[in-house]
Design a protein around this motif. Sequence first.
Motif, PDB file in Angstrom:
ATOM      1  N   GLY A  66     -36.174 -15.220 -19.828  1.00 17.35           N
ATOM      2  CA  GLY A  66     -35.853 -16.341 -19.196  1.00 17.35           C
ATOM      3  C   GLY A  66     -36.914 -17.266 -19.058  1.00 17.35           C
TER       4      GLY A  66
ATOM      5  N   HIS B  28     -36.198 -15.511  -8.881  1.00 14.03           N
ATOM      6  CA  HIS B  28     -34.966 -14.766  -9.498  1.00 14.03           C
ATOM      7  C   HIS B  28     -35.602 -13.387 -10.060  1.00 14.03           C
ATOM      8  CE1 HIS B  28     -31.228 -14.269 -10.925  1.00 14.03           C
ATOM      9  NE2 HIS B  28     -31.405 -14.342 -12.137  1.00 14.03           N
ATOM     10  N   HIS B  29     -36.376 -13.428 -11.039  1.00 18.07           N
ATOM     11  CA  HIS B  29     -36.918 -12.247 -11.468  1.00 18.07           C
ATOM     12  C   HIS B  29     -37.466 -11.072 -10.699  1.00 18.07           C
ATOM     13  CE1 HIS B  29     -36.263 -14.329 -15.769  1.00 18.07           C
ATOM     14  NE2 HIS B  29     -35.110 -13.904 -15.293  1.00 18.07           N
TER      15      HIS B  29
ATOM     16  N   ASN C 260     -37.981 -18.912 -13.564  1.00 17.34           N
ATOM     17  CA  ASN C 260     -37.189 -17.794 -13.257  1.00 17.34           C
ATOM     18  C   ASN C 260     -38.082 -16.600 -12.719  1.00 17.34           C
ATOM     19  OD1 ASN C 260     -34.940 -18.195 -15.699  1.00 17.34           O
ATOM     20  ND2 ASN C 260     -34.607 -18.874 -13.718  1.00 17.34           N
TER      21      ASN C 260
ATOM     22  N   CYS D 177     -27.185 -10.869 -11.622  1.00 17.21           N
ATOM     23  CA  CYS D 177     -27.865 -10.547 -13.103  1.00 17.21           C
ATOM     24  C   CYS D 177     -28.251  -9.088 -12.840  1.00 17.21           C
ATOM     25  CB  CYS D 177     -29.291 -11.335 -13.070  1.00 17.21           C
ATOM     26  SG  CYS D 177     -28.879 -12.932 -13.771  1.00 17.21           S
TER      27      CYS D 177
ATOM     28  N   CYS E 298     -31.296 -14.701 -19.404  1.00 19.11           N
ATOM     29  CA  CYS E 298     -30.686 -15.583 -18.430  1.00 19.11           C
ATOM     30  C   CYS E 298     -29.827 -16.493 -19.113  1.00 19.11           C
ATOM     31  CB  CYS E 298     -31.661 -16.019 -17.481  1.00 19.11           C
ATOM     32  SG  CYS E 298     -32.232 -14.788 -16.475  1.00 19.11           S
TER      33      CYS E 298
ATOM     34  N   GLU F 297     -34.622  -9.764  -8.827  1.00 20.02           N
ATOM     35  CA  GLU F 297     -33.782  -8.714  -9.673  1.00 20.02           C
ATOM     36  C   GLU F 297     -34.527  -7.496  -9.769  1.00 20.02           C
ATOM     37  OE1 GLU F 297     -32.099  -9.452 -13.649  1.00 20.02           O
ATOM     38  OE2 GLU F 297     -32.780 -11.560 -13.087  1.00 20.02           O
TER      39      GLU F 297
ATOM     40  N   HIS G  14     -36.306  -8.396 -20.804  1.00 22.47           N
ATOM     41  CA  HIS G  14     -35.429  -9.495 -20.166  1.00 22.47           C
ATOM     42  C   HIS G  14     -36.423 -10.813 -20.322  1.00 22.47           C
ATOM     43  CE1 HIS G  14     -33.742 -11.354 -16.882  1.00 22.47           C
ATOM     44  NE2 HIS G  14     -33.290 -10.168 -16.333  1.00 22.47           N
TER      45      HIS G  14
ATOM     46  N   THR H 212     -23.552 -17.651 -15.103  1.00 22.02           N
ATOM     47  CA  THR H 212     -23.342 -17.831 -13.616  1.00 22.02           C
ATOM     48  C   THR H 212     -22.460 -18.865 -13.392  1.00 22.02           C
ATOM     49  OG1 THR H 212     -25.684 -17.125 -13.400  1.00 22.02           O
ATOM     50  CG2 THR H 212     -24.577 -18.570 -11.529  1.00 22.02           C
TER      51      THR H 212
END
Length: 290
Positions: free
Chosen positions: A249, A257-258, A253, A232, A51, A261, A247, A91
Amino acid sequence: SGADSRTRPRNAHRRGPDRGDACLSRFHNTVSRRKEEFRPLVDGEVRLYTCGPTVYDFAHIGNFRAYVWEDLLRRYLKASGYRVTQVMNITDVDDKTIRGAREAGTSLEEFTGRYIEAFFEDLDALGIERAEHCPRATRHVPEMVALIERLRERGHAYESKGSYYFRLDSFPTYGRLARLDREGMIENFRVDSDEYEKSDVRDFVLWKARKDGEPFWETPLGPGRPGWHVECSAMSMKYLGESFDIHTGGADNVFPHHENEIAQSEAATGKRFVRTWMHCAHLVVNGEKM
């Protein structure tokens, strides 16, 4: 990160890991909350997504704590003989960047451009290796639209007043990464902001309908712009495939966010999105999180 070197022959990194070799590494996987033997999907190759920055301000030492950690992971994998393909997103469109551009009285591209340039200068000053791909969100809107359309076709996304939302109750394993209580989740509510409180688990926005004073794109979904989370997923899958190895971060996150995702990626493809999730803790200065 929890990376452990195991005993291996001298100069093993020069020939690369083979299928018959003992596993070279163990990483702490956030999903399982334990260290696991690391074996990539393709022998000798590691596909890594890290990220990157949201370019609404200059990055600070708390941000670079994560980027240095990710650089150490990248270098470790390369020294272990793997060929690494890393993607670090930029971003450059979200609530924060749009608000900053509006307050500065400039275009979004001009506003974010100065912070993108400064970010790469800081990476060089710290000796952090450049990722193979550093995609900007504003340059990958078609991929995001295509992902949302796949979700809609599969019954995971719906439209409301020009915006599109992910339907949480269509993805039974939502909350696995963050270990959320699904029974306590609130249904039939929609969250339009890119960030929200940990107790506020609701259908999250994929595409935001056009609003006055905000940049927008004309798309098959209608005029608007992407939500933060979908960026993402679309960019990682474009450069690394629908399933990839690692992945990373910051710990902040993990949710939302994750978690989001994983939901939107796996709901769209029917495949496991990421094999190993790795998160670093915050840098603490004078008792406060940076």
